[in-house]
Design a protein around this motif. Structure first.
Motif, PDB file in Angstrom:
ATOM      1  N   LYS A 152       1.026  -1.441   0.018  1.00 15.72           N
ATOM      2  CA  LYS A 152       0.007  -0.069  -0.074  1.00 15.72           C
ATOM      3  C   LYS A 152       0.720   1.334  -0.075  1.00 15.72           C
ATOM      4  N   GLU A 153       1.918   1.199   0.747  1.00 14.20           N
ATOM      5  CA  GLU A 153       2.771   2.413   0.658  1.00 14.20           C
ATOM      6  C   GLU A 153       3.499   2.669  -0.651  1.00 14.20           C
ATOM      7  N   GLU A 154       3.990   1.485  -1.297  1.00 18.05           N
ATOM      8  CA  GLU A 154       4.646   1.821  -2.626  1.00 18.05           C
ATOM      9  C   GLU A 154       3.685   2.232  -3.633  1.00 18.05           C
ATOM     10  N   ILE A 155       2.468   1.802  -3.445  1.00 14.75           N
ATOM     11  CA  ILE A 155       1.228   2.202  -4.402  1.00 14.75           C
ATOM     12  C   ILE A 155       1.234   3.713  -4.091  1.00 14.75           C
ATOM     13  N   GLU A 156       1.004   4.186  -3.264  1.00 18.80           N
ATOM     14  CA  GLU A 156       1.031   5.584  -2.550  1.00 18.80           C
ATOM     15  C   GLU A 156       1.939   6.544  -3.325  1.00 18.80           C
ATOM     16  N   ALA A 157       3.144   6.021  -3.035  1.00 19.28           N
ATOM     17  CA  ALA A 157       4.521   6.650  -3.234  1.00 19.28           C
ATOM     18  C   ALA A 157       4.539   6.830  -4.954  1.00 19.28           C
ATOM     19  N   ARG A 158       4.113   5.694  -5.537  1.00 20.68           N
ATOM     20  CA  ARG A 158       4.181   5.690  -7.005  1.00 20.68           C
ATOM     21  C   ARG A 158       3.230   6.616  -7.664  1.00 20.68           C
ATOM     22  N   GLU A 159       2.058   6.786  -7.007  1.00 21.52           N
ATOM     23  CA  GLU A 159       0.865   7.709  -7.638  1.00 21.52           C
ATOM     24  C   GLU A 159       1.359   9.200  -7.214  1.00 21.52           C
ATOM     25  N   ILE A 160       1.971   9.324  -6.215  1.00 19.15           N
ATOM     26  CA  ILE A 160       2.438  10.686  -6.180  1.00 19.15           C
ATOM     27  C   ILE A 160       3.602  11.200  -7.200  1.00 19.15           C
ATOM     28  N   ARG A 161       4.351  10.091  -7.357  1.00 17.74           N
ATOM     29  CA  ARG A 161       5.461  10.465  -8.542  1.00 17.74           C
ATOM     30  C   ARG A 161       4.888  10.605  -9.918  1.00 17.74           C
ATOM     31  N   GLU A 162       3.921   9.638  -9.990  1.00 20.54           N
ATOM     32  CA  GLU A 162       2.990   9.996 -11.489  1.00 20.54           C
ATOM     33  C   GLU A 162       2.350  11.315 -11.553  1.00 20.54           C
ATOM     34  N   LYS A 163       1.864  11.687 -10.449  1.00 17.55           N
ATOM     35  CA  LYS A 163       1.224  13.084 -10.431  1.00 17.55           C
ATOM     36  C   LYS A 163       2.083  14.178 -10.767  1.00 17.55           C
ATOM     37  N   ILE A 164       3.093  13.854 -10.273  1.00 12.33           N
ATOM     38  CA  ILE A 164       4.592  14.996 -10.394  1.00 12.33           C
ATOM     39  C   ILE A 164       4.712  15.133 -11.820  1.00 12.33           C
ATOM     40  N   GLU A 165       5.023  14.068 -12.498  1.00 10.01           N
ATOM     41  CA  GLU A 165       5.633  13.750 -13.760  1.00 10.01           C
ATOM     42  C   GLU A 165       4.336  14.432 -14.874  1.00 10.01           C
ATOM     43  N   GLU A 166       3.061  13.904 -14.270  1.00  8.05           N
ATOM     44  CA  GLU A 166       1.893  14.581 -15.132  1.00  8.05           C
ATOM     45  C   GLU A 166       2.197  16.170 -14.993  1.00  8.05           C
ATOM     46  N   LEU A 167       2.408  16.855 -14.082  1.00  8.70           N
ATOM     47  CA  LEU A 167       2.412  18.137 -13.954  1.00  8.70           C
ATOM     48  C   LEU A 167       3.584  18.902 -14.617  1.00  8.70           C
ATOM     49  N   LYS A 168       4.759  18.060 -14.498  1.00  8.05           N
ATOM     50  CA  LYS A 168       5.805  18.497 -15.500  1.00  8.05           C
ATOM     51  C   LYS A 168       5.752  18.546 -16.796  1.00  8.05           C
ATOM     52  N   LYS A 169       4.904  17.322 -17.365  1.00  5.45           N
ATOM     53  CA  LYS A 169       4.557  17.358 -18.809  1.00  5.45           C
ATOM     54  C   LYS A 169       3.645  18.290 -19.397  1.00  5.45           C
ATOM     55  N   GLN A 170       2.745  18.885 -18.483  1.00 10.43           N
ATOM     56  CA  GLN A 170       1.941  19.810 -18.612  1.00 10.43           C
ATOM     57  C   GLN A 170       2.371  21.254 -18.713  1.00 10.43           C
ATOM     58  N   GLU A 171       3.380  21.574 -17.993  1.00 10.30           N
ATOM     59  CA  GLU A 171       3.923  22.786 -17.996  1.00 10.30           C
ATOM     60  C   GLU A 171       5.145  22.953 -18.869  1.00 10.30           C
ATOM     61  N   TYR A 172       5.913  22.119 -18.781  1.00  5.70           N
ATOM     62  CA  TYR A 172       7.056  22.126 -20.109  1.00  5.70           C
ATOM     63  C   TYR A 172       7.681  20.700 -20.305  1.00  5.70           C
ATOM     64  N   GLU A 173       8.551  20.861 -21.356  1.00  7.31           N
ATOM     65  CA  GLU A 173       9.180  19.284 -21.808  1.00  7.31           C
ATOM     66  C   GLU A 173      10.520  19.197 -20.925  1.00  7.31           C
ATOM     67  N   ILE A 174      10.703  17.987 -20.668  1.00 10.47           N
ATOM     68  CA  ILE A 174      12.140  17.750 -19.815  1.00 10.47           C
ATOM     69  C   ILE A 174      13.292  17.835 -20.800  1.00 10.47           C
TER      70      ILE A 174
END
Length: 570
Positions: free
Chosen positions: A511-533
């Motif tokens: 359960k802890e790994e899933i929550e951590a992974r979901e947080i990372r995914e949300k961060i990656e999605e926000l980065k893609k919306q604002e600019y390209e890496i």
């Protein structure tokens, strides 16, 4: 005096004059009393009390007159009193204060008494006949009737209407130059019914404008049924009649309906008011269209003259015409102006435009101001009518709603009564159930509820696991995506990410790994919306990118088309 002839005359009067026998007997009684007063020399204007009389008419036709006297001790007036000691032999039971009736011999009346009886009787019958006529015709004023000329006099003509009733056709109510003769049939209008006139109480007319109006109502079916309405009419007998008409149906021509096919309808009316064999009777009829636009209506009324200006005032209407239209607007002997004044119910002042300009009157400005006021007035009237209609509609809807709510309340009340009756019957049946049965029912319900709760919990758990698995798939797909520069810079990174993803899919995440992974995914999605890496490069790598003409080793070893296909799939 022959009493049998009097009785027969009463029957004839009742039959011919439509007077009740009670009225005739009252008239005869009054005549007999008047004749007897004259017979005993009782003056009409005397202040002395008159003798009491009673008239009796039997069913067999016998007429008797009784003189009533009062019994007293001492007589003061022989015509009113009787002395008790003088009549004790004839009337042994008489006492003071009694009234004694003594029959009068009517046959002993002289010529003067009989003449007086006749005059009074005739006058009473005439008054009764006059009252009958008043009651019969008081509600028929302005109605058209057929008449037959009874006699022609110098200043009036007596006509018989309804076959028996006499009416007076006065000289002022006759059509000028029209000739009358005995037995002539005419159509007349009942002008007046009054008991104040001498002679016939009914006055009829041939010169009234209402005669023409009633003739059109009889001739034109559209006027009779109300489709076409006669708004106003004016007439100068034996000269001209003007009539303003209005159609309530837009598909019906009011003027055309009154004229008829080839003038058949208006010709029928003219033939009734114009004697064909008399060239001196030459009356014409003008039919104009009524309009709610007052200026337009005034222009129609003044036809055949051409009107260029209309200025209505309080008690007069100023009409403006060209110089060559003045005589036409006034008409022969002023008849056109007279008819216009009657139709408009105001005095008419006809002036030429040049005369008004010389007098310094700006009639065009006054007319424009009047038109503006009329338009404003019409607008207010339209708003008022719209408000009244809206109010009426709102009241109607409120009433309908109230009725609907009342109906629903009644239905609800009836349904409540039925439900109460059913519940009472159910309660009665449940009262018979024992306490043991109720305990068993509770145990069964609890036994059923437990497995249901377990099933619900399993379903909830399965649902949560499915949601976590779907989120993991979405995250894996997003992790696979890299830009073209990243793939070129670090090819080994893709393999590591694939291995990590694969390994993650193979084992069950906590359960802890899933929550951590979901947080990372949300961060990656926000980065893609604002600019390209953008990857970071060393100075040597940047220098190589700045010199693209040089041949690099990866130009030959890497197939870029293969990577383009990868991006197309994305």
């Amino acid at each position: 005096m022959d009493l049998k002839k009097i009785v027969s005359a009463i029957g004839a009067i009742e039959e011919n004059s439509n007077i009740s026998s009670e009225v005739i007997i009252d008239a005869l009684s009054e005549g007999l009393k008047t004749a007897y007063y004259r017979f005993i020399d009782v003056k009409k204007d005397s202040n002395l009390p008159k003798p009491k009389l009673r008239v009796e008419v039997s069913k067999k036709g016998e007429i008797k007159l009784y003189h009533i006297k009062t019994v007293v001790e001492e007589v003061n007036d022989d015509e009113l009193e009787l002395q008790l000691n003088e009549i004790v032999d004839l009337y042994p039971e008489a006492k003071i204060g009694d009234e004694i009736e003594k029959e009068v011999n009517i046959k002993s009346f002289g010529r003067k008494e009989i003449s007086n009886l006749k005059n009074v009787f005739t006058q009473k019958i005439k008054e009764a006949h006059k009252r009958n006529l008043l009651d019969k015709y008081k509600d028929k004023v302005d109605d058209i009737v057929n008449a037959v000329v009874e006699s022609v006099e110098d200043k009036f003509v007596l006509v018989k209407i309804d076959e028996s009733d006499l009416a007076l056709l006065a000289q002022r109510e006759q059509i000028p130059y029209e000739k009358y003769y005995d037995g002539q049939r005419l159509k007349v209008i009942i002008k007046e019914v009054s008991d104040k006139t001498k002679g016939a109480p009914i006055t009829v007319s041939r010169a009234s404008k209402n005669l023409v109006k009633r003739l059109f109502e009889q001739t034109v079916s559209e006027i009779y049924d109300g489709t076409v309405e006669i708004k106003a009419i004016a007439r100068v007998a034996n000269s001209r009649t003007k009539m303003a008409v209005y159609s309530k149906d837009p598909n019906v021509d009011a003027i055309g309906a009154c004229i008829g096919n080839r003038g058949s309808r208006v010709s029928a009316v003219i033939s009734e008011i114009r004697q064909q064999d008399n060239l001196l009777t030459q009356e014409s009829i003008d039919i104009i269209e009524w309009s709610d636009d007052y200026i337009e209506y005034v222009k129609n009324v003044m036809k055949p003259a051409n009107i260029i200006g209309v200025i209505p005032k309080d008690d007069i209407i100023q009409i403006v015409v060209e110089d060559d239209q003045l005589s036409l607007a006034i008409g022969k002997k002023g008849i056109n102006a007279q008819l216009a004044s009657e139709l408009l119910a105001k005095k008419v002042d006809i002036k030429t435009a040049s005369a008004l300009e010389e007098a310094g009157i700006d009639w065009q400005t006054e007319m424009a101001q009047y038109i503006a006021k009329e338009q404003e007035k019409r607008l207010r009237e339209a708003e008022r009518k719209a408000a009244e209609l809206a109010k009426a509609e709102a009241e109607r809807k409120a009433k309908e709603l109230e009725q609907y709510l009342q109906q629903k309340a009644l239905e609800t009340e009836e349904q409540t009564k039925l439900d109460d009756e059913k519940s009472e019957s159910v309660v009665d049946s449940h009262d018979e159930v024992t306490e043991k049965d109720e305990i068993k029912e509770k145990e069964v319900k609890e036994a059923v509820k437990e497995p249901e709760k377990e099933k619900i919990e399993d379903v909830v758990k399965e649902t949560e696991e499915e949601i976590e698995l779907r989120k993991a798939k979405i995250a894996a797909k997003a992790a696979k995506y890299v830009s073209k520069f990243e793939s070129l810079a670090d090819a080994s990174k893709e393999e590591d990410d694939d291995e990590k993803t694969t390994s993650k899919r193979k084992r069950k995440e906590t359960k802890e790994e899933i929550e951590a992974r979901e947080i990372r995914e949300k961060i990656e999605e926000l980065k893609k919306q604002e600019y390209e890496i953008k990857p970071e490069y060393t100075e040597e790598e940047l220098e190589e990118f700045e010199n693209p003409d040089e041949d690099y080793w990866y130009y030959d070893d890497i197939d870029f088309d293969e990577f383009d296909k990868f991006y197309d799939e994305e």
